[in-house]
Design a protein around this motif. Sequence first.
Motif, PDB file in Angstrom:
ATOM      1  N   PHE A  12       9.569 -26.357 -20.116  1.00 37.44           N
ATOM      2  CA  PHE A  12      10.887 -26.026 -20.642  1.00 37.44           C
ATOM      3  C   PHE A  12      11.173 -24.547 -20.426  1.00 37.44           C
ATOM      4  CE2 PHE A  12       9.328 -29.543 -23.196  1.00 37.44           C
ATOM      5  CZ  PHE A  12      10.423 -30.391 -23.293  1.00 37.44           C
ATOM      6  N   ASP A  13      12.400 -24.242 -20.075  1.00 36.38           N
ATOM      7  CA  ASP A  13      12.876 -22.875 -20.157  1.00 36.38           C
ATOM      8  C   ASP A  13      12.998 -22.517 -21.637  1.00 36.38           C
ATOM      9  OD1 ASP A  13      14.116 -20.396 -19.362  1.00 36.38           O
ATOM     10  OD2 ASP A  13      16.037 -21.292 -19.883  1.00 36.38           O
ATOM     11  N   SER A  14      13.197 -21.258 -21.924  1.00 34.04           N
ATOM     12  CA  SER A  14      13.288 -20.821 -23.323  1.00 34.04           C
ATOM     13  C   SER A  14      14.721 -20.486 -23.728  1.00 34.04           C
ATOM     14  CB  SER A  14      12.387 -19.612 -23.540  1.00 34.04           C
ATOM     15  OG  SER A  14      12.670 -18.593 -22.570  1.00 34.04           O
ATOM     16  N   THR A  17      17.946 -22.729 -23.592  1.00 38.15           N
ATOM     17  CA  THR A  17      17.441 -24.095 -23.529  1.00 38.15           C
ATOM     18  C   THR A  17      16.870 -24.527 -24.878  1.00 38.15           C
ATOM     19  OG1 THR A  17      16.937 -23.845 -21.174  1.00 38.15           O
ATOM     20  CG2 THR A  17      15.811 -25.632 -22.349  1.00 38.15           C
ATOM     21  N   SER A 120       8.988 -19.208 -18.750  1.00 39.72           N
ATOM     22  CA  SER A 120      10.101 -18.329 -19.100  1.00 39.72           C
ATOM     23  C   SER A 120       9.996 -16.967 -18.441  1.00 39.72           C
ATOM     24  CB  SER A 120      10.128 -18.148 -20.622  1.00 39.72           C
ATOM     25  OG  SER A 120      11.084 -17.196 -21.026  1.00 39.72           O
ATOM     26  N   LYS A 153      12.272 -15.846 -12.348  1.00 38.72           N
ATOM     27  CA  LYS A 153      12.978 -16.998 -11.794  1.00 38.72           C
ATOM     28  C   LYS A 153      14.169 -16.505 -10.975  1.00 38.72           C
ATOM     29  CE  LYS A 153      11.954 -19.822 -15.852  1.00 38.72           C
ATOM     30  NZ  LYS A 153      12.539 -20.497 -17.020  1.00 38.72           N
ATOM     31  N   HIS A 175      10.835 -29.788 -14.909  1.00 41.80           N
ATOM     32  CA  HIS A 175      11.250 -28.577 -15.607  1.00 41.80           C
ATOM     33  C   HIS A 175      12.639 -28.801 -16.196  1.00 41.80           C
ATOM     34  CE1 HIS A 175      11.265 -24.399 -16.674  1.00 41.80           C
ATOM     35  NE2 HIS A 175      12.344 -24.149 -15.954  1.00 41.80           N
ATOM     36  N   THR A 177      15.874 -27.187 -18.149  1.00 44.72           N
ATOM     37  CA  THR A 177      16.475 -25.874 -18.337  1.00 44.72           C
ATOM     38  C   THR A 177      17.990 -25.955 -18.401  1.00 44.72           C
ATOM     39  OG1 THR A 177      16.735 -23.671 -17.345  1.00 44.72           O
ATOM     40  CG2 THR A 177      16.392 -25.519 -15.834  1.00 44.72           C
ATOM     41  N   ASP A 182      17.678 -21.859 -12.477  1.00 43.74           N
ATOM     42  CA  ASP A 182      16.324 -22.291 -12.818  1.00 43.74           C
ATOM     43  C   ASP A 182      16.092 -23.716 -12.320  1.00 43.74           C
ATOM     44  OD1 ASP A 182      13.795 -22.094 -13.937  1.00 43.74           O
ATOM     45  OD2 ASP A 182      14.477 -22.376 -16.002  1.00 43.74           O
TER      46      ASP A 182
END
Length: 226
Positions: A12-14, A17, A120, A153, A175, A177, A182
């Motif tokens: 996961f992106d942070s 997200t 991230s 990224k 992934h 996001t 991303d």
Amino acid sequence: MFDTDRVSAVTFDSYSTLVDVESVERALADRVDEPRPVSRLWRSRSLEYTLVANHVDAYQPFYEMNRDALAYALDVHDVSVSEDERDDILATYHELDVFEDVRGSIERLHDAGYPCYVVSNGNPEMLDSMVEHAGIDDLLDGTVSADEVGRFKPDDELYRHAAERVDEPLEELVHVTALWLDVQGARHAGMQGVWLNRDDDPWEPFGPEPSLEVDSLTAFADELLG
């Protein structure tokens, strides 16, 4: 097309997200007449700085990128604050609002046996505070920071490094996001890329499309778990 059969782990992106970067507006509201345009310029400039840094070898931890971007946004809008006040605004990144679907969705994936990681741009200290504030430290198998490779990224190196940390092939990672760049970075590196489109925005008119588009993390968990 999203292939659930080749998912061994989820990343996961942070920011944007799992946590809402627009919640910084509250910290700006006491010092700025119109906090929204300042907030949005701050966020966009921060991302632009990371993209430029990748190409001119000007890496610095994301917190410092964010500090520079905030200074620029305040200058553009002719906002005069002390250094301490600016640091107070910047510190809101340690306690951004958590989206309501975060813990429940990751818990479902965790309980189903999927290793879950955060990948991230944030430096380790930022990610530690975000994970603690979001209350998901017991559900994650780890966090992967751009600081570990000195590349942001959507540079391939960060996604390849993430696969090494997760210890799964890139093509077996998905992934998730909210950031279009991303999604494209993950897909270019070999991952499946899921676009979390909470605001019903149109997709970008160039580059690879998402493997899957969802409007919530709940919808993503539903899709993966069937």
